[in-house]
Design a protein around this motif. Sequence first.
Motif, PDB file in Angstrom:
ATOM      1  N   HIS A  60       0.833  -1.209   0.000  1.00  0.00           N
ATOM      2  CA  HIS A  60       0.000   0.000   0.000  1.00  0.00           C
ATOM      3  C   HIS A  60       0.869   1.261   0.000  1.00  0.00           C
ATOM      4  O   HIS A  60       0.667   2.180  -0.796  1.00  0.00           O
ATOM      5  CB  HIS A  60      -0.926  -0.018   1.219  1.00  0.00           C
ATOM      6  CG  HIS A  60      -1.604   1.295   1.499  1.00  0.00           C
ATOM      7  ND1 HIS A  60      -1.065   2.226   2.371  1.00  0.00           N
ATOM      8  CD2 HIS A  60      -2.740   1.841   1.023  1.00  0.00           C
ATOM      9  CE1 HIS A  60      -1.863   3.288   2.409  1.00  0.00           C
ATOM     10  NE2 HIS A  60      -2.880   3.083   1.613  1.00  0.00           N
ATOM     11  N   PHE A  78       0.770   3.957  -2.968  1.00  0.00           N
ATOM     12  CA  PHE A  78      -0.077   5.143  -2.770  1.00  0.00           C
ATOM     13  C   PHE A  78       0.510   6.225  -1.871  1.00  0.00           C
ATOM     14  O   PHE A  78       0.311   7.403  -2.124  1.00  0.00           O
ATOM     15  CB  PHE A  78      -1.437   4.730  -2.192  1.00  0.00           C
ATOM     16  CG  PHE A  78      -2.160   3.742  -3.053  1.00  0.00           C
ATOM     17  CD1 PHE A  78      -2.613   4.106  -4.304  1.00  0.00           C
ATOM     18  CD2 PHE A  78      -2.360   2.453  -2.618  1.00  0.00           C
ATOM     19  CE1 PHE A  78      -3.267   3.204  -5.113  1.00  0.00           C
ATOM     20  CE2 PHE A  78      -3.017   1.536  -3.414  1.00  0.00           C
ATOM     21  CZ  PHE A  78      -3.473   1.910  -4.665  1.00  0.00           C
ATOM     22  N   THR A  79       1.137   5.851  -0.755  1.00  0.00           N
ATOM     23  CA  THR A  79       1.555   6.862   0.210  1.00  0.00           C
ATOM     24  C   THR A  79       2.719   7.669  -0.359  1.00  0.00           C
ATOM     25  O   THR A  79       3.632   7.099  -0.935  1.00  0.00           O
ATOM     26  CB  THR A  79       1.965   6.196   1.527  1.00  0.00           C
ATOM     27  OG1 THR A  79       0.911   5.313   1.903  1.00  0.00           O
ATOM     28  CG2 THR A  79       2.151   7.231   2.622  1.00  0.00           C
ATOM     29  N   ARG A  80       2.646   8.980  -0.217  1.00  0.00           N
ATOM     30  CA  ARG A  80       3.686   9.823  -0.798  1.00  0.00           C
ATOM     31  C   ARG A  80       4.189  10.847   0.206  1.00  0.00           C
ATOM     32  O   ARG A  80       3.424  11.364   1.025  1.00  0.00           O
ATOM     33  CB  ARG A  80       3.140  10.560  -2.026  1.00  0.00           C
ATOM     34  CG  ARG A  80       2.904   9.659  -3.237  1.00  0.00           C
ATOM     35  CD  ARG A  80       4.223   9.115  -3.789  1.00  0.00           C
ATOM     36  NE  ARG A  80       4.026   8.109  -4.819  1.00  0.00           N
ATOM     37  CZ  ARG A  80       4.015   6.784  -4.619  1.00  0.00           C
ATOM     38  NH1 ARG A  80       4.178   6.289  -3.407  1.00  0.00           N
ATOM     39  NH2 ARG A  80       3.845   5.956  -5.621  1.00  0.00           N
ATOM     40  N   GLU A  81       5.494  11.144   0.113  1.00  0.00           N
ATOM     41  CA  GLU A  81       6.035  12.264   0.868  1.00  0.00           C
ATOM     42  C   GLU A  81       5.441  13.536   0.266  1.00  0.00           C
ATOM     43  O   GLU A  81       5.326  13.651  -0.963  1.00  0.00           O
ATOM     44  CB  GLU A  81       7.557  12.319   0.743  1.00  0.00           C
ATOM     45  CG  GLU A  81       8.298  11.179   1.432  1.00  0.00           C
ATOM     46  CD  GLU A  81       8.004  11.114   2.909  1.00  0.00           C
ATOM     47  OE1 GLU A  81       7.958  12.171   3.568  1.00  0.00           O
ATOM     48  OE2 GLU A  81       7.806   9.993   3.415  1.00  0.00           O
ATOM     49  N   ASN A  82       5.055  14.464   1.140  1.00  0.00           N
ATOM     50  CA  ASN A  82       4.459  15.706   0.633  1.00  0.00           C
ATOM     51  C   ASN A  82       4.971  16.863   1.483  1.00  0.00           C
ATOM     52  O   ASN A  82       4.202  17.604   2.077  1.00  0.00           O
ATOM     53  CB  ASN A  82       2.926  15.583   0.721  1.00  0.00           C
ATOM     54  CG  ASN A  82       2.218  16.657  -0.057  1.00  0.00           C
ATOM     55  OD1 ASN A  82       2.809  17.352  -0.872  1.00  0.00           O
ATOM     56  ND2 ASN A  82       0.920  16.811   0.217  1.00  0.00           N
TER      57      ASN A  82
END
Lengths: 109, 414
Positions: free
Chosen positions: A39, A43-47
């Motif tokens: 996952h 999907f998870t992104r540094e922002n």
Amino acid sequence: MLILECPYCGVTGEETEFHGGGEAHIKRFGPGSSDDDFHDYLFTRENPFGVHFERWRHVSGCGKWFHAARCTKTLEVFGTYSAQTTEPPSDLRAAISDKRPGWTWREFS
Amino acid sequence: MKRYSAFAIAREAARYHSGWERAWRSPEPKRKYDVIIVGAGGHGLATAYYLGKNFGITNVAVIEKGWLGGGNTGRNTTIIRSNYLQDPSAAIYEKSRSLYETMSQDLNYNVMFSPRGVIMLAQTHHEVRGYQRTAHANALQGVTTEFITPQKVKELVPIINLAGPRYPVLGGLWQARGGTARHDAVAWGYARACSDMGMDIIQKCEVTGVRRDGGRVAGVDTTKGPIDCDKLGIVVAGHSGVLADMAGFRLPIESVALQALVSEPIKPCMDVVVMANTVHGYMSQSDKGEMVIGGGADGYNNYTQRGSFHHIEETVRALIETFPMVSRLKMLRQWGGIVDMTGDRSPILSKTPVDGVFINCGWGTGGFKAIPGSGWGMAELIAKGRSPLTDAFSLDRFKEGRFIDESVAAGVAH
Ligand SMILES: Cc1cc2nc3c(=O)[nH]c(=O)nc-3n(C[C@H](O)[C@H](O)[C@H](O)COP(=O)(O)OP(=O)(O)OC[C@H]3O[C@@H](n4cnc5c(N)ncnc54)[C@H](O)[C@@H]3O)c2cc1C
Ligand SMILES: [Zn+2]
């Protein structure tokens, strides 16, 4: 307007000559990995509000992928470097520390 | 609170407008609230409003680092429509559109909702098929839309050029009950109503940390000191990643700048909203006569409320092809807002890994239209722990593969 330098052909150009490719140094989790890892990989992104590392491609030039270190708050470009690495080079990290003391990004600082 | 009315205008006119009250109070924060909402944009304020109105929860603070409505709510091009593809989207966007119809009366505040109709132009055969599909889906969802011919488009928009050299107009998806509203007024109307219910809207107060006690939220740290709460709602659009980081979890969201611009005011020439997704530009005319134009989003993460210049060039080029008469217009202002993009182009309204922390984000380029519906669902989620409007939009949909793919409906930035 960003100004980037391609580390391969040495050309300095405006962002319209390049194409952003999203977060850098993502580790691939494939079949057999845990649901959470898969996952996060997909999907998870540094922002971050500040120092960020990305992939870019010199589309209207040599066509090669490379990496860039940038500040998302000020649009300052700290530097660009080869795509053939899994982490930002230490001299670039040190240069960023001079400008943004105490920065962190994922496991890097 | 004194009600606004035609009578009130007459009364104040007779006494040099000396009797108008401030629309909302500017209190100092209390030590503790039942619910704290971070972010006084439309979504945060609407959440607070429906917490009070629908659930009687009024010990609420809305904390804003700048001024209320100064984020994307005050920077958007105000298109309101509900012609999305998937059922959960139809439910929340249509609820929202219908709440806009009575918002001015509900809030006793003129939000200038103008259901003038919205056309999304089909300029490729692919788009024709896509919009016909959307029209069929909308019919099943009870959302009134219609696929119209180029001739009908021309009747509705006399200034349009149907025979564009590259992308002729092949038809359009028409939602007669879509339209626009006054963006600031939406934020101001909710703020006034919240303040009237006794809620505290605390401006110029930045949340700098989320305090936890075990796995549960205890409160927030702010530039005006720590404030305790039982429940916390994070409703900060482009800054969601920053707040999630404070609370100790990560999000499937990236923030980019999205731009808009307006022209000098001209006489009325277009009384519907037109969106041209293939050539990437859209336009409507404000009550003042300015042409309001939406541009593109930057192709890389950033938090500068500005945007890259070449997107303006692309948008204006597309508009000149579609509306040749705008080629002589001067542009007055350009600006940007930081939008929070998810992979499936649908929002997140959800519980989070931290007990008592709820998040409402991911509206990206198209959340103004959703303000009342989102506030309605989010209030229920916070008050009761779940809501039929928000269930499908939970954070775990990505892990479970339940995407709500709106990449066609949300393809252009609006
Ligand atoms: C140029 C542009 C055009 C658009 N056009 C349309 C359109 O035509 N139709 C449509 O439906 N949508 C449109 N949108 C999208 C729409 O504007 C947004 O989805 C919507 O306004 C989001 O509202 P919000 O309340 O979630 O966020 P915001 O209005 O951005 O509010 C979030 C608030 O949180 C505050 N905040 C952030 N961090 C903190 C902190 N640490 N502490 C305290 N407060 C904090 C911010 O200051 C801000 O006021 C457009 C957006 C842009 C930028
Ligand atoms: Zn190159």
